[in-house]
Write an enzyme that holds these catalytic residues in place. Structure first.
Site, short mmCIF file in Angstrom:
data_model
loop_
_atom_site.label_atom_id
_atom_site.label_comp_id
_atom_site.label_asym_id
_atom_site.label_seq_id
_atom_site.Cartn_x
_atom_site.Cartn_y
_atom_site.Cartn_z
N GLY A 66 48.44 41.45 47.72
CA GLY A 66 49.23 40.83 48.77
C GLY A 66 49.33 41.72 50.00
CD GLN B 48 50.07 47.98 46.03
OE1 GLN B 48 50.85 48.67 45.41
NE2 GLN B 48 50.00 46.66 45.84
CB SER C 85 59.77 41.41 46.85
OG SER C 85 60.01 42.54 46.03
CG MET D 262 53.61 46.55 38.80
SD MET D 262 54.47 48.10 39.02
CE MET D 262 55.77 47.62 40.14
CG HIS E 110 52.97 38.03 41.47
ND1 HIS E 110 54.34 38.02 41.35
CD2 HIS E 110 52.61 39.32 41.67
CE1 HIS E 110 54.79 39.26 41.44
NE2 HIS E 110 53.77 40.08 41.65
#
Ligand code: PAF
Length: 291
Positions: free
Chosen positions: A152, A158, A190, A35, A42
């Site tokens: 991750g 998730q 995060s 996102m 990331h």
């Protein structure tokens, strides 16, 4: 807009055209869904994609369907230019950055629900969140048709939901979990850490500390229930509001009351001011006795 070495693509048609050209050349493709507001976590996903695949696509899409009505969709950080600069310094070739209309054109009516593994834990406090995640990830996987997609482990539930969904829908893709990247004091990286005030930032590592201590005690043979209770009290005493802190089976996410011969996972979500933090750690099964 494009950044040197990085193609920025905003339509599904153009994404498909470029991916088809790579496929025709025999290249393998890795997808890193994000996102945006990219950080070292990331970039670790991009590095993992590069290890396995010849080409890497990074999607950047703040997905409205996974935010609740009182959550931070409107204020979620969207530093597009900085994200492109960060990706340009990696091995990723393509950033897929669709608009909301491109992903959800008028009349869009489909939702994917993953029961069981997608229930409880975060779902109990963010109803509909995993439907939004599963729906957008399914679309990204169908649009990109990668060989592997990288997620991750920080978002452990998730990861499990996406893996289940890909299996259930026979999507021909490997879902790869990548270890959590942490600050030196243990705080999991995060994009939402940017919301923390200086005081909250000082308190935030207590989440990981509490999980590490609890995981060590349970691994050492202590009964889980009192250990979890103590961890919750310790966090509450420091001003962290605990949403959940639970021991679950690492593969099925079924509750674990006593240590069994299967790997488990300790998972937690807390609120610190207006910021919600999640983290999790593995709890290995007891070593087999030699008798
Ligand atoms: O983990 C995230 O950033 C998001 O949930 C994801 C997987 C990109 C889906 O929007």
């Amino acid at each position: 807009m494009s950044a040197p070495g990085l193609a920025v693509v905003r339509s599904v048609a153009e994404l498909r055209r470029r991916v088809a050209a790579w496929r025709a050349a025999g290249d393998t493709i890795g997808l890193v869904p994000t996102m945006g507001a990219l950080h070292a976590g990331h970039l670790a996903l991009v590095a993992a994609a590069r290890e396995r695949c010849r080409r890497t696509v990074v999607s950047i899409f703040v997905n409205p369907k996974q935010f609740g009505p009182c959550e931070d969709f409107a204020t979620y950080p969207r530093p597009e230019t900085a994200d492109f600069a960060k990706l340009s310094a990696t091995s990723a070739e393509l950033a897929f950055v669709p608009s909301i209309d491109e992903m959800y054109p008028e009349g869009f009516s489909t939702a994917i629900n993953v029961s069981g593994i997608g229930e409880g834990l975060c779902d109990a406090h963010r109803p509909g969140h995993f439907d939004g995640v599963a729906t957008v990830v399914a679309k990204l996987l169908i649009q990109t048709a990668p060989d592997a997609a990288f997620f991750g482990e920080k978002d452990y539930q998730q990861l499990m939901v996406v893996r289940r969904m890909a299996r259930d829908l026979d999507l021909p893709v490997e879902i790869v979990g990548v270890p959590t990247v942490r600050e030196p004091d243990g705080l999991a990286l995060s994009s939402r850490n940017a919301y923390l005030s200086a005081d909250e930032r000082r308190l935030a590592p207590h989440l990981n500390r509490a999980l590490r201590e609890a995981a060590a005690e349970i691994t050492g043979g202590a009964a889980p229930a009192p250990v979890l209770e103590r961890a919750i009290s310790a966090l509450t005493d420091r001003g962290l509001r605990v949403e959940y802190l639970e021991l679950r089976d690492a593969a099925t996410l079924a509750p674990v009351a006593s240590r069994a011969a299967r790997p488990a996972r300790l998972l937690a979500a807390v609120h610190l001011g207006r910021t919600r933090l999640i983290d999790n750690l593995p709890v290995p099964p007891p070593a087999p006795s030699r008798s």
